[in-house]
Design a protein around this motif. Structure first.
Motif, PDB file in Angstrom:
ATOM      1  N   UNK A 727       0.844  -1.194   0.000  1.00 43.45           N
ATOM      2  CA  UNK A 727       0.000   0.000   0.000  1.00 43.45           C
ATOM      3  C   UNK A 727       0.873   1.235   0.000  1.00 43.45           C
ATOM      4  N   UNK A 728       0.564   2.164  -0.864  1.00 44.54           N
ATOM      5  CA  UNK A 728       1.231   3.471  -0.919  1.00 44.54           C
ATOM      6  C   UNK A 728       0.222   4.547  -0.548  1.00 44.54           C
ATOM      7  N   UNK A 729       0.579   5.348   0.471  1.00 44.27           N
ATOM      8  CA  UNK A 729      -0.250   6.490   0.833  1.00 44.27           C
ATOM      9  C   UNK A 729       0.598   7.755   0.839  1.00 44.27           C
ATOM     10  N   UNK A 730       0.075   8.786   0.261  1.00 45.11           N
ATOM     11  CA  UNK A 730       0.657  10.117   0.375  1.00 45.11           C
ATOM     12  C   UNK A 730      -0.256  10.907   1.301  1.00 45.11           C
ATOM     13  N   UNK A 737      -5.353  12.603   3.564  1.00 46.75           N
ATOM     14  CA  UNK A 737      -4.910  11.573   2.626  1.00 46.75           C
ATOM     15  C   UNK A 737      -4.984  12.129   1.201  1.00 46.75           C
ATOM     16  N   UNK A 738      -3.835  12.175   0.520  1.00 50.57           N
ATOM     17  CA  UNK A 738      -3.759  12.729  -0.831  1.00 50.57           C
ATOM     18  C   UNK A 738      -3.687  11.658  -1.906  1.00 50.57           C
ATOM     19  N   UNK A 739      -3.299  10.454  -1.508  1.00 48.58           N
ATOM     20  CA  UNK A 739      -3.142   9.372  -2.488  1.00 48.58           C
ATOM     21  C   UNK A 739      -3.194   8.058  -1.732  1.00 48.58           C
ATOM     22  N   UNK A 766       1.664  17.891  -6.628  1.00 47.50           N
ATOM     23  CA  UNK A 766       1.715  19.307  -6.231  1.00 47.50           C
ATOM     24  C   UNK A 766       1.745  19.505  -4.719  1.00 47.50           C
ATOM     25  N   UNK A 767       1.910  18.420  -3.968  1.00 50.44           N
ATOM     26  CA  UNK A 767       1.867  18.522  -2.507  1.00 50.44           C
ATOM     27  C   UNK A 767       3.098  19.242  -1.978  1.00 50.44           C
ATOM     28  N   UNK A 774       5.342  10.121   2.167  1.00 48.70           N
ATOM     29  CA  UNK A 774       4.849   8.932   1.470  1.00 48.70           C
ATOM     30  C   UNK A 774       5.063   7.739   2.392  1.00 48.70           C
ATOM     31  N   UNK A 775       4.023   6.952   2.551  1.00 47.94           N
ATOM     32  CA  UNK A 775       4.062   5.802   3.468  1.00 47.94           C
ATOM     33  C   UNK A 775       3.854   4.526   2.658  1.00 47.94           C
TER      34      UNK A 775
END
Length: 882
Positions: A727-730, A737-739, A766-767, A774-775
């Motif tokens: 899992x990728x989270x931005x 949560x952006x992504x 653009x963050x 990024x996690x």
């Protein structure tokens, strides 16, 4: 009774009710072993130059054997604790003095042979029995065995040992050398000059002379047991369990017996085998003719479908025990016991288009070596107990380590150390005891002394399944080739330089290699670390093992430089940190603590510069200036943990080109600043908590380099496929949560696979990099979750919110539970209970916004006491003013 009937009768009795009687009879006939450990006294030698300043050391005082002069002086309150405060300078006289030990012992049993055995004398010793000089010793690492049957009295034997100062003994000859050999660390106390150091000429622990993680205490002592052995027929000197073949189907073992007989005669040999489940069986039986003197016998043993021994993470560690009995037709004349684990092991050096591989294969499995370097566990080895060893080695296993390198500047590790390594599945690379500088190996007598030392220790340790490599020395080859001493000596005196180097090659290229080949039971030998086994180029990423110190050492690159170095096997790299506050307070009060206070400087031994200034540089790289000393300690641990994590994951992600990552260092020799992950008290630094995560068998590595590219790899040390989800989270630091992307993944056995290589723009969009992370989370079947957080700016440049940490303590059986929750992003959370004893299940962690953990706290303290003592800290506390 005939020998045949004797053995049949003995076997029947062992199965009957008379077992105890037989045991008494058999034991009475076996060699007597009496440890001479009582009634010892010591004093400063009369007439010694140190006497005028230290008359209090002249009278006889009680001594402990095994022990050291320093610990005996401390026990008699003649010196302060060498670890508390800063007494080091005032204790240097001890290493310049000569010391005398004595005791009396009884020898009521008259035997045809009696030997006095000294298992360790440190170092230049004269031994006297009943007024007669027995021998002189000159090597702390050797066992000295002296026949004394004609010199013993039934009562009142007086044993006397004189220990000469190694500095005073060697310094005149070293000063007289026209060309001096390069040493290690110059003494800061004036007892030796920088161009005339004696440590390289003495066969004693090099770290006694000071190192960059420990003090200079040049001790002396009877550091191993003194034993009187007596026998009438035969003595077993050694029982080797040589493993000629081990695979899934069978194990072929040769039990190699070295025995000393008093007379010519026929003897019966029986070898009993005890399987891991406790089942005892007769493995071999033979009648042999022994000659007076030394004998060598081989007994073949075959074990079908053996329970094989595996490193931690690859299987279990079953151990087989063997007992050898030699009978003389009347009783059991001698016994010996040995234990081993059955495994095949090989060092693989396979050529490819880049150079040659360097990895260890155990039971046919290529093992990625995950671990650390171990150093001595105390400045004074005799007080290292098995409980202390177990605490640290268990910590290594708990951090998913499978490999330790036992460094060459201390002492050959103890039987207890290797017994624990066997039980815990920790492979061991054992250096011979050469820690640095250059030895006088051109001297035949010096080399002969070392060969005897090597033979003693290889024989002692060779049955341990954990032992997988013998290495000639630490850093001596690269020091000569690249650090200046070789070039300087060649320019000044090419003839002597050639003599020095040829002696080095003879000792480390030929002599020690031969000892290992003859005695080591098939274990590989390696000439130096780092090296390519005496190839022209050493310390190269293309072949052999590598030490990398351009991070921390000069030129002191930032940790991101680790990502640019991809070795075959990284056997040393490291970053320093201070231990936890409670450890510091064991030697310095709060009022004595400060980044540049004298007492703190006394426990900072980095000698290539001012240690705290170098450490501050690494804190500044990522975090800026600490607020105070407490903040400095905390941030040093965060910097160490995060930097070593970056390197270790890079090494693992580079598999199979890279097959080992051993950081410097696992443990400490005293309480102070160092590169360790477990301090002298056994307390974990942040690094060790991180190591448990970055050495996990299944893990994700998301590594961002200095150019802003993040390489994502999946790591699997299991021998089977693993399925899971990545899992990728931005997200922003306050939880937006952006992504959010999820991807099923399959990890091949024994592999590292690269999944992606992102630019910052591809991850961030653009963050705002100052408030976004990024996690990467890997969830896999049957494995702990693995997480890696990528930051796009140095922590000092980010906008950290108050993480809003909330905690709740509740009783949980014999301990407590800590529920911990973060409202916003919490990096490098540290849980502390001050001076209250409390073992925390996890620490040095990062919590995402809204994330909670529930941790067990092992403590006998009352819940109210724990609540009062609890302190929570995160990076935001150090870098932001709320």
């Amino acid at each position: 009774m005939s020998t045949h009937l004797y053995w049949r009768s003995l076997a029947a009795l062992m199965l009957g009710l008379c077992l105890a009687v037989v045991a008494v009879v058999a034991t009475a006939a076996t060699p007597g072993r009496s440890v001479i450990d009582g009634g010892w006294a010591f004093r400063l030698m009369p007439g010694n130059a140190q006497l005028a300043a230290h008359p209090e050391a002249l009278p006889w005082h009680a001594a402990k054997v095994p022990g050291t002069v320093h610990t005996d002086l401390l026990a008699n309150k003649l010196i302060p604790d060498p670890y508390v405060g800063a007494p080091e300078a005032g204790l240097q006289w001890i290493g310049l003095a000569d010391w005398e030990y004595r005791t009396r012992f009884e020898a009521p049993r008259r035997a045809k042979r009696s030997d006095l055995v000294f298992e360790g004398l440190d170092t230049f010793a004269e031994v006297w029995l009943n007024g007669e000089k027995l021998f002189e010793a000159d090597n702390a690492f050797r066992t000295w065995r002296i026949p004394v049957q004609d010199k013993l009295r039934a009562k009142g034997n007086e044993l006397r040992v004189v220990l000469r100062s190694p500095i005073s003994r060697l310094l005149p000859a070293v000063r007289a050398m026209p060309r001096k050999l390069a040493g290690n660390y110059p003494s800061p106390y004036g007892d030796e000059s920088a161009d005339a150091m004696t440590a390289n000429f003495a066969r004693k622990p090099g770290y006694h002379y000071g190192w960059d993680w420990g003090p200079r205490y040049v001790s002396a002592g009877i550091w191993q047991p003194v034993v009187l052995e007596s026998w009438d027929a035969v003595r077993i000197d050694n029982l080797q369990l040589r493993q000629d073949r081990v695979d899934q189907a069978r194990a072929d073992i040769a039990a190699v017996v070295l025995a000393e007989a008093v007379r010519d005669g026929a003897f019966d040999l029986r070898l009993w085998q005890v399987a891991p489940d406790g089942k005892r069986s007769l493995a071999a039986l033979r009648r042999v003719e022994l000659r007076a003197g030394d004998n060598r016998i081989e007994l073949p043993v075959r074990i079908d479908r053996p329970q094989r021994w595996f490193p931690n993470g690859y299987g279990a560690q079953p151990l087989y025990r063997f007992e050898l009995e030699i009978g003389d037709g009347k009783a059991v004349a001698a016994r010996a016991r040995a234990r081993t684990g059955l495994r095949s092991v090989a060092l693989r050096r396979e050529a490819d288009d880049k150079g040659r591989s360097f990895y260890f294969e155990v039971n046919g499995i290529p093992v990625f070596a995950k671990g650390a370097n171990s150093i001595p566990f105390d400045m004074f080895q005799p007080r290292v107990g098995k409980a202390q060893l177990r605490r640290v080695l268990q910590s290594a296993r708990d951090a998913n380590m499978n490999f330790l390198r036992s460094w060459g500047g201390g002492y050959y590790e103890s039987d207890d150390f290797f017994d624990l390594a066997d039980e815990l599945g920790l492979l061991v690379w054992q250096d011979f005891m050469f820690g640095g500088g250059m030895q006088p190996a051109y001297d035949d007598a010096f080399r002969a002394n070392v060969i005897a030392e090597a033979r003693d220790n290889v024989r002692r340790l060779r049955n341990h399944p954990s032992l997988v490599l013998w290495c000639g020395n630490n850093e001596e080859e690269i020091a000569w080739k690249y650090w200046g001493p070789g070039k300087a000596m060649t320019e000044a005196d090419p003839e002597f330089a050639g003599k020095v180097w040829n002696g080095y090659v003879q000792l480390f290229g030929t002599d020690l290699r031969k000892v290992v080949a003859e005695e080591g039971g098939g274990i590989s030998y390696w000439a130096s670390s780092p090296s390519d086994d005496l190839a022209e180029v050493a310390n190269t990423p293309a072949s052999g093992d590598m030490h990398y110190w351009e991070v921390w050492g000069n030129p002191a690159y930032p940790p991101s430089k680790y990502l640019e170095i991809t070795p075959r096997f990284m056997s040393e790299y490291g970053l320093q940190a201070w231990p936890v506050q409670r450890t510091i307070e064991a030697f310095a009060s709060r009022g004595q603590q400060g980044i540049a206070t004298p007492l703190i400087e006394a426990h900072q031994k980095f000698m290539a510069g001012k240690g705290n200034e170098r450490l501050m540089k690494y804190v500044n790289f990522e975090f800026g200036d600490p607020k105070d000393f407490s903040s400095f300690v905390y941030l040093s641990q965060v910097a160490q943990a995060e930097g070593i994590e970056l390197a270790a994951l890079h090494h693992r992600a580079s598999r199979p080109y890279t097959m080992g990552s051993l950081y410097w260092q696992l443990n400490d020799v005293w309480p102070g600043a160092s590169w360790s992950s477990v301090d002298w008290f056994g307390r974990w630094k942040a690094l060790h908590f991180h190591a448990r995560r970055f050495y996990a068998p299944v893990a994700v590595a998301a590594l961002r380099n200095a150019e802003g590219r993040t390489r994502v790899s999946l790591l699997n040390d299991r021998t089977h496929h693993v399925r899971g989800e990545l899992r990728l989270r931005l997200m922003t630091l306050d939880g937006k949560l952006l992504r959010d992307e999820r991807k099923p993944v399959e990890l091949a056995p024994l592999s590292a696979s690269q999944l992606a290589n992102y630019s910052d723009a591809e991850l961030l969009g653009n963050a705002d990099p100052a408030s976004t992370v990024a996690v990467f989370d890997l969830q896999s079947e049957g494995e702990p979750a693995s997480r890696r957080v990528v930051y796009f700016m140095a922590a000092k440049d980010m906008r950290w919110p108050d993480p809003g940490l909330r905690s709740e303590l509740r009783r949980d059986g014999g301990g407590a539970r800590l529920a911990l929750r973060a409202t916003k992003f919490a990096r490098a959370v540290w849980i502390d209970f001050g001076g209250t004893d409390a073992g925390i299940a996890d620490n040095a962690m990062t919590l995402l916004p809204g994330e909670a953990v529930d941790l067990h706290i092992a403590s006998s303290a009352r819940l109210a006491t724990l609540r009062t003592a609890l302190r929570l800290r995160s990076l935001a506390d150090e870098l932001r003013v709320y």
